[in-house]
Design a protein around this motif. Structure first.
Motif, short mmCIF file in Angstrom:
data_model
loop_
_atom_site.label_atom_id
_atom_site.label_comp_id
_atom_site.label_asym_id
_atom_site.label_seq_id
_atom_site.Cartn_x
_atom_site.Cartn_y
_atom_site.Cartn_z
N ARG A 38 7.73 6.12 3.23
CA ARG A 38 8.44 6.57 4.43
C ARG A 38 7.84 7.89 4.90
O ARG A 38 7.26 8.64 4.11
CB ARG A 38 9.93 6.72 4.17
CG ARG A 38 10.30 7.79 3.16
CD ARG A 38 11.80 7.74 2.87
NE ARG A 38 12.22 8.80 1.94
CZ ARG A 38 13.45 8.90 1.43
NH1 ARG A 38 14.37 7.99 1.77
NH2 ARG A 38 13.74 9.87 0.61
N GLN A 39 8.02 8.13 6.18
CA GLN A 39 7.51 9.37 6.76
C GLN A 39 8.49 9.89 7.79
O GLN A 39 8.79 9.21 8.77
CB GLN A 39 6.14 9.15 7.39
CG GLN A 39 5.46 10.43 7.83
CD GLN A 39 3.99 10.23 8.15
OE1 GLN A 39 3.52 9.11 8.37
NE2 GLN A 39 3.23 11.32 8.17
N ARG A 45 3.68 11.37 4.44
CA ARG A 45 4.17 10.07 4.00
C ARG A 45 4.47 10.15 2.51
O ARG A 45 3.66 10.64 1.72
CB ARG A 45 3.12 9.00 4.29
CG ARG A 45 3.62 7.60 4.13
CD ARG A 45 2.66 6.60 4.74
NE ARG A 45 2.48 6.80 6.18
CZ ARG A 45 1.85 5.94 6.97
NH1 ARG A 45 1.32 4.83 6.46
NH2 ARG A 45 1.73 6.18 8.25
N TYR A 95 7.42 2.23 5.93
CA TYR A 95 6.21 1.42 5.95
C TYR A 95 6.11 0.57 4.69
O TYR A 95 6.38 1.07 3.58
CB TYR A 95 4.97 2.30 6.01
CG TYR A 95 4.85 3.16 7.24
CD1 TYR A 95 5.38 4.45 7.27
CD2 TYR A 95 4.20 2.69 8.38
CE1 TYR A 95 5.25 5.25 8.40
CE2 TYR A 95 4.07 3.48 9.51
CZ TYR A 95 4.61 4.76 9.51
OH TYR A 95 4.49 5.55 10.63
N PRO A 111 -0.39 7.40 -1.13
CA PRO A 111 -0.71 6.38 -0.11
C PRO A 111 -2.12 5.82 -0.23
O PRO A 111 -2.34 4.65 0.11
CB PRO A 111 -0.53 7.15 1.21
CG PRO A 111 0.44 8.23 0.89
CD PRO A 111 0.13 8.63 -0.52
#
Length: 127
Positions: A38-39, A45, A95, A111
């Motif tokens: 998530r961001q 992120r 995401y 990430p």
């Protein structure tokens, strides 16, 4: 080439629940470690949760442990994130991501460990 698409985001009050989904196509879904990130605006992120190929092993960020549940259905090429007891600080774009190269590791929280990403779905928690 793997394509990922999230859905299910929305607006929810604090303390409420929401489930987001991620559908995969173009690859062999059952062979990939899958993860949620998530961001939030102005922030990097961050890792939320990951799940192993068969779904029997999961790994969570401390901030969501006990509130969020990651799962997958390999027959539907779909991964889920059930979010309960939501807090305003959970507000972010969520995401989904696929790790096709680490050989089943689920504890990679950065990430860069994931090589395919969805477009994201907005989750907003109001206080």
């Amino acid at each position: 080439q793997v394509q990922l698409g999230e859905s299910g985001g929305g607006l929810v009050q604090a303390g409420g629940s929401l489930r987001v989904s991620c559908v995969a196509s173009g690859g062999t879904f059952s062979r990939y470690t899958m993860g949620w990130f998530r961001q939030a605006p102005g922030k990097e992120r961050e890792f939320v949760a990951a799940i192993s190929w068969g779904g029997k092993s999961t790994y969570y960020a401390d901030s969501v442990k006990g509130r969020f549940t990651i799962s997958r259905d390999n027959t539907k090429n779909t991964m889920y994130l059930q979010m309960n007891s939501l807090k305003p600080e959970d507000t972010a774009v969520y995401y989904c991501a696929a790790d096709t190269t680490s050989g089943g590791v689920i504890s990679n929280t950065w990430p860069e460990a994931y090589d395919y990403w969805g477009q994201g779905t907005q989750v907003t928690v109001s206080s």
